[in-house]
Design an enzyme around this catalytic site. Structure first.
Site, PDB file in Angstrom:
ATOM      1  CG  HIS A 165      -1.865  -1.160   1.264  1.00 25.05           C
ATOM      2  ND1 HIS A 165      -3.130  -1.113   0.715  1.00 25.05           N
ATOM      3  CD2 HIS A 165      -1.710  -2.414   1.769  1.00 25.05           C
ATOM      4  CE1 HIS A 165      -3.720  -2.298   0.885  1.00 25.05           C
ATOM      5  NE2 HIS A 165      -2.877  -3.106   1.514  1.00 25.05           N
TER       6      HIS A 165
ATOM      7  CG  ASP B 267      -1.220  -6.233   3.777  1.00 21.99           C
ATOM      8  OD1 ASP B 267      -1.458  -5.249   3.044  1.00 21.99           O
ATOM      9  OD2 ASP B 267      -2.077  -6.726   4.545  1.00 21.99           O
TER      10      ASP B 267
END
Length: 429
Positions: A66, A310
């Site tokens: 992200h 992640d």
């Protein structure tokens, strides 16, 4: 003029033996790999980097990150995120579309690619959304997103709740030869919960997120993938039941692949220090020790294919709200390899080549990428790693804007010291 990387140790595939090599980088490619036993090469007018016996690996590939831009630049930007990735040894990263606006149009895909080109220092591959605004109501224009540069489709951050919507998405993705990358979560089972069902939730009187919330979507989607023939990839596997279902799907020939994060291999809900420290809050949550061992075993037997971070930065103010109110997510770029090397390779459970393959060649193979191997003629995406020096995880020293990690203070080995992308040194300690 090129660069000779001298005296680097290279991991031999399938074993834990290191062989000392000299590598010549020219025109962005690995032009030559020479055995050090043959002596020093003719350097000529080339520059040199003396690796001094440190590990030289293909650059790490992270297929789930992200970067927060556009829309959440106070958490992270493409500039800061790619610098953090480079420091962690990553040369290629795939960014999730749950930005603001979400990446559900060709223009937004192009925005990310252009921003990465102008301000990023590692290769950035964007995913496009499965549904418009990630609302689960209407499919995006998959063909247009692919043409703009999207490498696959995901509504990461939320699960696609409608089975019919997911089946239609899979059929469309299959026709384009791109994967569906699924955040698996049944919303009816998770509302208002912040941690897994388990010892920590019971102790602190918190509503728990059950394993079934993940596994129900995994099982459903494996059946839909079988029906549509799509490459179906499961995000951040955390639950024993999910591992079991993926293993079953593979045994029956379904094109299902999966990833796991370092924190789901190293931590359980029993490690969480208390309800006020949201640096231990992520989605999926830290599960039970049984689930941790199932994820490790799944990675070891090939049920789970690759390791991802992640990487999910948040501001300190957001994470200060406590376990119940803070957003989900932790950062991961700068600690991933040291954590896994220290806890699994140095302890003898894994070979070094096993770990490296799941962070380099296997993600490349899964997603049809031309990187991830240390071979002559390939792009010179390289990471040099100091395997022998112990350092302490210090969030204040991160290059990411995010400081949200549960690993602060851990003493680890295996720290990247130089990262090269297409022959250019993008980070060096």
């Amino acid at each position: 003029m090129g660069i000779w990387i001298l005296n680097g140790n290279v991991a031999e595939s399938g074993q834990d033996r290191l062989a000392m090599k000299h590598l010549l980088v020219e025109n962005g490619k690995i032009a030559a790999i020479r055995d050090a036993s043959e002596g020093l090469p003719d350097i000529g007018s080339h520059e040199t980097i003396d690796a001094k016996g440190k590990l030289v690996s293909a650059g790490f590939i992270d297929m789930h990150v992200h970067l927060r831009e556009p829309g959440f630049e106070y958490k992270e930007t493409i500039a800061t995120g790619t610098r953090s990735a480079a420091r962690g040894g990553f040369t290629t990263i795939a960014c999730m579309p749950n930005t603001r606006p979400v990446i559900d149009t060709p223009d937004t895909v192009k925005y990310v690619l252009n921003k990465a080109e102008s301000e990023g220092i590692v290769r950035v591959l964007p995913y496009g959304c499965i549904t418009k605004n990630e609302l689960g109501r209407e499919l995006t224009d998959f063909a247009a997103l692919k043409e703009a540069g999207a490498i696959g489709f995901t509504d990461d951050g939320v699960g696609v709740q409608s089975a019919q919507m997911m089946k239609d998405a899979m059929a469309r993705a299959a026709s384009l030869g791109l994967p569906i990358v699924a955040h698996c979560e049944d919303n009816t089972l998770v509302e208002g919960a912040a941690v897994t069902e388990g010892a920590f939730a019971r102790k602190h009187g918190l509503k728990g997120i059950p394993n079934e919330s993940e596994a129900i979507h995994v099982g459903r989607d494996i059946l839909l993938a079988e029906a549509t023939g799509v490459h179906y990839h499961v995000c951040h596997v955390s639950a024993e039941q999910s591992v079991r279902l993926i293993r079953h799907g593979k045994q029956f020939g379904v094109k299902v692949t999966a990833e796991v994060c370092p924190h789901h291999l190293l931590l359980s809900d029993e490690d969480i220090p208390g309800p006020d420290d949201a640096n231990w809050k992520m989605n999926p949550p830290l599960r039970t020790p049984k689930d941790v061992e199932a994820c490790i075993a799944g990675l070891e037997d090939g049920t789970i294919d690759i390791i991802v971070t992640d990487h999910a930065p948040h501001s300190p103010e957001e994470k200060a709200r406590g376990m119940q109110m803070a957003p989900f997510g932790i950062v991961g770029f700068e600690t991933a390899f040291p954590l896994l090397y220290t806890k699994f390779v140095r302890t003898g459970r894994w070979t070094l080549s096993f770990l490296l393959e799941r962070m380099t060649s296997k993600p490349a193979e899964l997603f049809g990428l031309p990187w991830g191997r240390l071979e002559e003629g390939r792009d010179a995406d390289l990471t040099i790693v100091d395997l022998d020096t112990e350092k302490t995880v210090d969030p204040d020293a991160f290059l990411s804007k995010g400081r949200n990690t549960p690993f602060a203070g851990w003493k680890l080995y295996g720290w990247p010291v130089l990262t090269m992308v297409a022959g250019k040194v993008v980070w060096s300690e």
